[in-house]
Design a protein around this motif. Structure first.
Motif, PDB file in Angstrom:
ATOM      1  N   VAL A 289      -5.654   3.071  -5.566  1.00  0.00           N
ATOM      2  CA  VAL A 289      -7.022   2.881  -5.063  1.00  0.00           C
ATOM      3  C   VAL A 289      -7.327   1.394  -4.914  1.00  0.00           C
ATOM      4  O   VAL A 289      -7.909   0.959  -3.917  1.00  0.00           O
ATOM      5  CB  VAL A 289      -8.051   3.567  -5.999  1.00  0.00           C
ATOM      6  N   ARG A 290      -6.895   0.614  -5.896  1.00  0.00           N
ATOM      7  CA  ARG A 290      -7.122  -0.836  -5.848  1.00  0.00           C
ATOM      8  C   ARG A 290      -6.428  -1.462  -4.637  1.00  0.00           C
ATOM      9  O   ARG A 290      -7.021  -2.250  -3.907  1.00  0.00           O
ATOM     10  CB  ARG A 290      -6.626  -1.484  -7.138  1.00  0.00           C
ATOM     11  N   THR A 291      -5.172  -1.092  -4.403  1.00  0.00           N
ATOM     12  CA  THR A 291      -4.439  -1.684  -3.282  1.00  0.00           C
ATOM     13  C   THR A 291      -4.993  -1.230  -1.936  1.00  0.00           C
ATOM     14  O   THR A 291      -5.066  -2.035  -0.999  1.00  0.00           O
ATOM     15  CB  THR A 291      -2.927  -1.360  -3.356  1.00  0.00           C
ATOM     16  N   LEU A 292      -5.401   0.024  -1.844  1.00  0.00           N
ATOM     17  CA  LEU A 292      -6.006   0.509  -0.600  1.00  0.00           C
ATOM     18  C   LEU A 292      -7.325  -0.203  -0.312  1.00  0.00           C
ATOM     19  O   LEU A 292      -7.590  -0.614   0.826  1.00  0.00           O
ATOM     20  CB  LEU A 292      -6.236   2.022  -0.668  1.00  0.00           C
ATOM     21  N   ALA A 293      -8.151  -0.376  -1.335  1.00  0.00           N
ATOM     22  CA  ALA A 293      -9.434  -1.052  -1.158  1.00  0.00           C
ATOM     23  C   ALA A 293      -9.236  -2.510  -0.766  1.00  0.00           C
ATOM     24  O   ALA A 293      -9.961  -3.052   0.085  1.00  0.00           O
ATOM     25  CB  ALA A 293     -10.257  -0.953  -2.433  1.00  0.00           C
ATOM     26  N   LYS A 294      -8.248  -3.143  -1.379  1.00  0.00           N
ATOM     27  CA  LYS A 294      -7.968  -4.540  -1.066  1.00  0.00           C
ATOM     28  C   LYS A 294      -7.469  -4.689   0.372  1.00  0.00           C
ATOM     29  O   LYS A 294      -7.862  -5.612   1.090  1.00  0.00           O
ATOM     30  CB  LYS A 294      -6.935  -5.099  -2.034  1.00  0.00           C
ATOM     31  N   ALA A 295      -6.626  -3.756   0.808  1.00  0.00           N
ATOM     32  CA  ALA A 295      -6.126  -3.795   2.184  1.00  0.00           C
ATOM     33  C   ALA A 295      -7.265  -3.601   3.181  1.00  0.00           C
ATOM     34  O   ALA A 295      -7.307  -4.244   4.232  1.00  0.00           O
ATOM     35  CB  ALA A 295      -5.059  -2.728   2.388  1.00  0.00           C
TER      36      ALA A 295
ATOM     37  N   VAL B 296       0.838  -1.200   0.000  1.00  0.00           N
ATOM     38  CA  VAL B 296       0.000   0.000   0.000  1.00  0.00           C
ATOM     39  C   VAL B 296       0.875   1.252   0.000  1.00  0.00           C
ATOM     40  O   VAL B 296       0.650   2.182  -0.791  1.00  0.00           O
ATOM     41  CB  VAL B 296      -0.959   0.013   1.216  1.00  0.00           C
ATOM     42  N   LYS B 297       1.879   1.272   0.865  1.00  0.00           N
ATOM     43  CA  LYS B 297       2.760   2.443   0.940  1.00  0.00           C
ATOM     44  C   LYS B 297       3.460   2.698  -0.386  1.00  0.00           C
ATOM     45  O   LYS B 297       3.581   3.845  -0.830  1.00  0.00           O
ATOM     46  CB  LYS B 297       3.812   2.240   2.033  1.00  0.00           C
TER      47      LYS B 297
END
Length: 91
Positions: free
Chosen positions: A55-61, A28-29
């Motif tokens: 956005v995809r990685t933040l939503a997945k996290a 994410v970072k």
């Protein structure tokens, strides 16, 4: 130190989860950092791709429970706002 079998198992599970969460947080970072760097360049196409990835990685996290859903939502909103501001200023 764990004294019972169940406590030992919980400890092993916690270690696995900690390692997984650390990996997700690092991803994410990295994605957010790349997005911020491309936003600074004010290139619309690269910014859009980097923003989409972040956005995809933040939503997945958030869906995995690594980040709280409101934290992820807030970060997405701020990134999107910065990207929109940068691309409109470039025009």
């Amino acid at each position: 130190m764990a004294n019972t079998k169940s406590a030992e198992k919980r400890n092993r599970q916690a270690q696995k989860r900690r390692a997984r969460n650390t990996n997700v947080r690092t991803t994410v970072k990295t994605a957010v950092k790349k997005a911020r760097e491309t936003i600074a360049t004010k290139d619309a196409t690269k910014t859009g791709d980097a923003l989409k990835d972040a956005v995809r990685t933040l939503a997945k996290a958030a869906s995995k429970g690594v980040l709280h859903k409101r934290t992820a939502s807030r970060r997405i909103a701020r990134l999107t706002k910065a990207a929109r501001k940068a691309t409109t200023a470039a025009k």
